[in-house]
Design a protein around this motif. Sequence first.
Motif, short mmCIF file in Angstrom:
data_model
loop_
_atom_site.label_atom_id
_atom_site.label_comp_id
_atom_site.label_asym_id
_atom_site.label_seq_id
_atom_site.Cartn_x
_atom_site.Cartn_y
_atom_site.Cartn_z
N LYS A 147 0.83 -1.21 0.00
CA LYS A 147 0.00 0.00 0.00
C LYS A 147 0.86 1.26 0.00
O LYS A 147 0.38 2.34 -0.32
CB LYS A 147 -0.93 0.01 1.21
N LYS B 21 -2.30 4.21 -4.13
CA LYS B 21 -3.68 3.81 -3.89
C LYS B 21 -4.02 2.60 -4.74
O LYS B 21 -3.25 2.16 -5.57
CB LYS B 21 -4.60 4.97 -4.19
N ALA B 22 -5.22 2.06 -4.53
CA ALA B 22 -5.63 0.82 -5.17
C ALA B 22 -5.53 0.88 -6.69
O ALA B 22 -5.08 -0.08 -7.33
CB ALA B 22 -7.05 0.46 -4.76
N HIS B 23 -5.93 1.99 -7.29
CA HIS B 23 -5.90 2.06 -8.75
C HIS B 23 -4.47 2.02 -9.28
O HIS B 23 -4.20 1.43 -10.32
CB HIS B 23 -6.64 3.30 -9.27
N THR B 24 -3.52 2.59 -8.53
CA THR B 24 -2.11 2.54 -8.92
C THR B 24 -1.57 1.13 -8.80
O THR B 24 -0.90 0.62 -9.71
CB THR B 24 -1.28 3.49 -8.03
N ARG B 25 -1.89 0.47 -7.70
CA ARG B 25 -1.42 -0.91 -7.50
C ARG B 25 -2.02 -1.85 -8.54
O ARG B 25 -1.32 -2.72 -9.09
CB ARG B 25 -1.75 -1.40 -6.09
N ASN B 26 -3.29 -1.68 -8.85
CA ASN B 26 -3.93 -2.52 -9.86
C ASN B 26 -3.32 -2.29 -11.24
O ASN B 26 -3.12 -3.22 -12.01
CB ASN B 26 -5.44 -2.28 -9.90
N TYR B 27 -3.04 -1.03 -11.56
CA TYR B 27 -2.41 -0.70 -12.83
C TYR B 27 -1.06 -1.40 -12.95
O TYR B 27 -0.75 -2.03 -13.97
CB TYR B 27 -2.25 0.81 -12.97
N LYS C 76 0.02 -4.03 -11.37
CA LYS C 76 -0.17 -5.47 -11.46
C LYS C 76 -0.60 -5.89 -12.87
O LYS C 76 -0.13 -6.88 -13.42
CB LYS C 76 -1.20 -5.93 -10.43
N ARG C 77 -1.49 -5.11 -13.48
CA ARG C 77 -1.95 -5.42 -14.84
C ARG C 77 -0.81 -5.28 -15.85
O ARG C 77 -0.64 -6.13 -16.73
CB ARG C 77 -3.10 -4.49 -15.25
#
Length: 120
Positions: A50, A54-60, A62-63
């Motif tokens: 974390k 934020k979540a959207h950065t981490r998801n990006y 990971k993708r």
Amino acid sequence: MLQKANRLRSDASFQRVYQYKKSLANRYLVCYQYPRTDEGPTRIGFSISKKVGKAHTRNYLKRVLGEVSRLHLDRIPRGYDIIIIVRQPAAQLAYDGLEKHYLSLLKKGGLYDAPSKSGT
């Protein structure tokens, strides 16, 4: 997206890789690798704190790393479990930068056979 057979998901699998204690790092990523005894498909997992964003950065992240892994999976030897840990500065990189640093880290560990440059 990586196929299910190429994803490292269970906590026990992550712990086994961490306990093997073979790691490489650069400014943006850390790579833990574990050579399994079977010749099954290489499995790759991602760990993004974390602290990275934020979540959207981490998801990006990971993708993007999953897509880079999928595109280059045929050049990574079979039978390895790999964990990629993302460091904070990686959140500032675009796709090309993440791909470059990810592949250089795998090359450093002998896990990536770069395509030969033929021509001149």
